[in-house]
Design a protein around this motif. Structure first.
Motif, PDB file in Angstrom:
ATOM      1  N   PRO A  46       0.975  -1.283  -0.071  1.00  0.00           N
ATOM      2  CA  PRO A  46      -0.002  -0.048   0.069  1.00  0.00           C
ATOM      3  C   PRO A  46       0.645   1.498   0.051  1.00  0.00           C
ATOM      4  N   MET A  47       0.246   2.266  -0.796  1.00  0.00           N
ATOM      5  CA  MET A  47       0.892   3.572  -0.655  1.00  0.00           C
ATOM      6  C   MET A  47       0.571   4.255   0.968  1.00  0.00           C
ATOM      7  N   PRO A  48       1.647   5.232   1.012  1.00  0.00           N
ATOM      8  CA  PRO A  48       1.267   5.941   2.598  1.00  0.00           C
ATOM      9  C   PRO A  48      -0.162   6.271   2.883  1.00  0.00           C
ATOM     10  N   GLU A  49      -0.641   7.049   1.888  1.00  0.00           N
ATOM     11  CA  GLU A  49      -2.240   7.497   1.897  1.00  0.00           C
ATOM     12  C   GLU A  49      -3.191   6.323   2.219  1.00  0.00           C
ATOM     13  N   MET A  50      -2.835   5.138   1.639  1.00  0.00           N
ATOM     14  CA  MET A  50      -3.791   3.992   1.994  1.00  0.00           C
ATOM     15  C   MET A  50      -3.583   3.742   3.361  1.00  0.00           C
ATOM     16  N   VAL A  51      -2.338   3.901   4.062  1.00  0.00           N
ATOM     17  CA  VAL A  51      -2.122   3.307   5.263  1.00  0.00           C
ATOM     18  C   VAL A  51      -2.803   4.256   6.239  1.00  0.00           C
ATOM     19  N   LYS A 102       2.539  -0.823  17.092  1.00  0.00           N
ATOM     20  CA  LYS A 102       3.164  -1.132  15.857  1.00  0.00           C
ATOM     21  C   LYS A 102       2.383  -0.485  14.660  1.00  0.00           C
ATOM     22  N   ALA A 103       1.159  -0.310  15.008  1.00  0.00           N
ATOM     23  CA  ALA A 103      -0.039   0.299  13.978  1.00  0.00           C
ATOM     24  C   ALA A 103       0.085   1.827  13.990  1.00  0.00           C
ATOM     25  N   GLU A 104       0.483   2.170  15.266  1.00  0.00           N
ATOM     26  CA  GLU A 104       0.650   3.739  15.399  1.00  0.00           C
ATOM     27  C   GLU A 104       2.050   4.105  14.934  1.00  0.00           C
ATOM     28  N   TYR A 105       3.158   3.137  14.951  1.00  0.00           N
ATOM     29  CA  TYR A 105       4.491   3.457  14.382  1.00  0.00           C
ATOM     30  C   TYR A 105       4.225   3.376  12.410  1.00  0.00           C
ATOM     31  N   VAL A 106       3.251   2.622  12.004  1.00  0.00           N
ATOM     32  CA  VAL A 106       3.310   2.462  10.764  1.00  0.00           C
ATOM     33  C   VAL A 106       2.435   3.762  10.084  1.00  0.00           C
ATOM     34  N   VAL A 107       1.629   4.204  10.851  1.00  0.00           N
ATOM     35  CA  VAL A 107       0.824   5.409  10.470  1.00  0.00           C
ATOM     36  C   VAL A 107       1.848   6.626  10.616  1.00  0.00           C
ATOM     37  N   SER A 108       2.551   6.532  11.763  1.00  0.00           N
ATOM     38  CA  SER A 108       3.381   7.801  12.000  1.00  0.00           C
ATOM     39  C   SER A 108       4.293   7.746  10.655  1.00  0.00           C
ATOM     40  N   LEU A 109       4.836   6.777  10.171  1.00  0.00           N
ATOM     41  CA  LEU A 109       5.621   6.815   9.089  1.00  0.00           C
ATOM     42  C   LEU A 109       5.043   7.153   7.672  1.00  0.00           C
ATOM     43  N   ALA A 110       4.063   6.764   7.748  1.00  0.00           N
ATOM     44  CA  ALA A 110       3.145   7.022   6.247  1.00  0.00           C
ATOM     45  C   ALA A 110       3.004   8.374   6.369  1.00  0.00           C
ATOM     46  N   GLU A 111       2.586   9.226   7.483  1.00  0.00           N
ATOM     47  CA  GLU A 111       2.391  10.491   7.549  1.00  0.00           C
ATOM     48  C   GLU A 111       3.733  11.416   7.127  1.00  0.00           C
ATOM     49  N   HIS A 112       4.879  10.868   7.585  1.00  0.00           N
ATOM     50  CA  HIS A 112       6.067  11.457   7.144  1.00  0.00           C
ATOM     51  C   HIS A 112       6.359  11.338   5.681  1.00  0.00           C
ATOM     52  N   PHE A 113       5.732  10.302   5.054  1.00  0.00           N
ATOM     53  CA  PHE A 113       5.964  10.187   3.636  1.00  0.00           C
ATOM     54  C   PHE A 113       5.038  11.090   2.943  1.00  0.00           C
ATOM     55  N   ILE A 114       3.827  11.387   3.458  1.00  0.00           N
ATOM     56  CA  ILE A 114       2.568  11.961   2.950  1.00  0.00           C
ATOM     57  C   ILE A 114       3.129  13.600   2.940  1.00  0.00           C
ATOM     58  N   ASP A 115       3.675  14.049   3.997  1.00  0.00           N
ATOM     59  CA  ASP A 115       3.888  15.518   4.150  1.00  0.00           C
ATOM     60  C   ASP A 115       5.405  15.849   3.484  1.00  0.00           C
ATOM     61  N   GLY A 116       6.053  14.926   3.082  1.00  0.00           N
ATOM     62  CA  GLY A 116       7.302  15.204   2.213  1.00  0.00           C
ATOM     63  C   GLY A 116       8.624  15.064   2.988  1.00  0.00           C
ATOM     64  N   THR A 117       8.231  15.020   4.393  1.00  0.00           N
ATOM     65  CA  THR A 117       9.509  14.866   5.274  1.00  0.00           C
ATOM     66  C   THR A 117      10.506  13.815   4.593  1.00  0.00           C
ATOM     67  N   LEU A 118       9.776  12.656   4.571  1.00  0.00           N
ATOM     68  CA  LEU A 118      10.556  11.562   3.833  1.00  0.00           C
ATOM     69  C   LEU A 118      10.176  11.240   2.445  1.00  0.00           C
ATOM     70  N   SER A 119      11.030  10.965   1.559  1.00  0.00           N
ATOM     71  CA  SER A 119      10.627  10.832   0.082  1.00  0.00           C
ATOM     72  C   SER A 119      11.938  10.138  -0.449  1.00  0.00           C
ATOM     73  N   PRO A 120      11.693   9.431  -1.526  1.00  0.00           N
ATOM     74  CA  PRO A 120      12.793   8.781  -2.338  1.00  0.00           C
ATOM     75  C   PRO A 120      13.812  10.039  -2.515  1.00  0.00           C
ATOM     76  N   GLU A 121      13.101  11.164  -2.928  1.00  0.00           N
ATOM     77  CA  GLU A 121      14.116  12.370  -3.157  1.00  0.00           C
ATOM     78  C   GLU A 121      15.105  12.835  -2.003  1.00  0.00           C
ATOM     79  N   VAL A 122      14.347  12.974  -0.915  1.00  0.00           N
ATOM     80  CA  VAL A 122      15.124  13.005   0.274  1.00  0.00           C
ATOM     81  C   VAL A 122      16.091  12.132   0.599  1.00  0.00           C
TER      82      VAL A 122
END
Length: 340
Positions: free
Chosen positions: A171-176, A193-213
């Motif tokens: 799944p993509m971060p938005e789906m999680v 762990k569910a909270e951890y996974v959602v937290s990680l997904a939020e960091h990818f959605i807001d651009g803090t983490l990304s393949p570019e970064v």
């Protein structure tokens, strides 16, 4: 020539390789005065179009060497890796081992006895989805490898394939983020762990983490960003830098396997150190580890890998999921250690 484009429709970054074409034709305006047929000046090509040539992807001792892919339900768009050095995927491991031996010739036996696949041509060509890799690491915390694989499969199955993508996909971060917590827990994830996974997904959605970064940011910046995600500590981030991003100058002073391996390699009595240890003890101090590893720059990741070999520690758990970490901030007893 490599050209990078971004699709407005779905946003993935793709790498397009230019193709050399022979036999380009030219057409001129024709005159039909007097009823004469237009005369074509197109020349028939006798050349065979040249095949597509794929240039070797440069590998760098100081940058991300993994080809990163963005999380896409129906796409594997590759993010090109920025070139930092003239070394190529065919020579980077040879250069690294030669450097290690030039610093410490006593490593020869370890190097000849163990082949490091992480930085081999095949290892560097492995496509890495950083979001998937990091989620997999969170899933694997405090559980066996078999249990982690089962939970991961159930996690993927939560997100029903679409008509355009009938096969199971990560799944993509938005789906999680859109998935209810109780549904995430039904796959076998604990509430934490569910909270951890959602937290990680939020960091990818807001651009803090990304393949570019993750492909361009310095090591310290990547570690800083990753450790702001709930459930990911410094050791976890360091392992992801090495096994996920294939960065070659990572060194973790908080890994007990590295401490033990370095102590053994540099002639300390490991058994005596362990038996005499009381309370909080170490095989080797962080100061000594940093001092002894300094000469192996910019290939300390490879040096660290061989210190695991000297310590007889398996790294299978890390290579399977691209090095997504287990643990939050404290020293780990080698790559097999699991701590929430």
């Amino acid at each position: 020539m490599v050209v990078t484009t971004r699709s407005r429709a779905n946003g993935p970054i793709t790498e397009l390789l230019g193709v050399s074409r022979a036999g380009v034709t030219k057409r001129t305006k024709s005159s039909s005065a007097g009823g004469r047929k237009p005369v074509s000046t197109r020349k028939k090509s006798t050349q065979i179009p040249a095949p597509e040539v794929v240039k070797e992807r440069p590998a760098s001792p100081r940058g991300t060497n993994a080809p990163l892919i963005a999380s896409q339900a129906n796409s594997t768009a590759v993010l090109p890796v920025k070139s930092h050095a003239p070394a190529t995927t065919n020579t980077i491991l040879g250069q690294a081992t030669a450097h290690l031996l030039s610093v410490d010739s006593s490593l020869k036996h370890l190097i000849e006895s163990h082949s490091c696949g992480i930085f081999s041509v095949e290892g560097l060509a492995e496509l890495i989805d950083p979001f998937q890799s990091l989620v997999s690491g969170i899933i694997s915390q405090q559980v066996s490898g078999a249990a982690a694989r089962t939970i991961k499969a159930r996690f993927i199955a939560l997100f029903t394939p679409t008509p355009t993508c009938p096969q199971p996909f990560f799944p993509m971060p938005e789906m999680v983020v859109a998935c209810p917590n109780d549904k995430l827990r039904s796959a076998g994830l604990s509430g934490r762990k569910a909270e951890y996974v959602v937290s990680l997904a939020e960091h990818f959605i807001d651009g803090t983490l990304s393949p570019e970064v993750l492909s361009t940011a310095p090591d310290a910046e990547v570690i800083e960003k990753l450790t702001k995600v709930r459930g990911i500590g410094k050791w976890s981030a360091e392992m992801f830098l090495m096994f996920g991003l294939k960065r070659m100058d990572v060194f973790s002073t908080g890994d007990l396997g590295i401490q033990r391996g370095m102590a053994a390699h540099f002639g300390r009595d490991v058994a005596k150190l362990k038996s005499g240890g009381k309370g909080k003890w170490k095989y080797m101090s962080e100061e000594d580890m940093l001092r002894l590893s300094e000469g192996f720059r910019p290939y300390r990741s490879l040096f660290m890998w061989y210190m695991w070999r000297a310590s007889d520690v398996s790294v299978d758990a890390l290579t399977e999921d691209g090095g997504a970490g287990k643990g939050k901030g404290k020293a780990q007893a080698g790559p097999k250690a699991k701590k929430a």
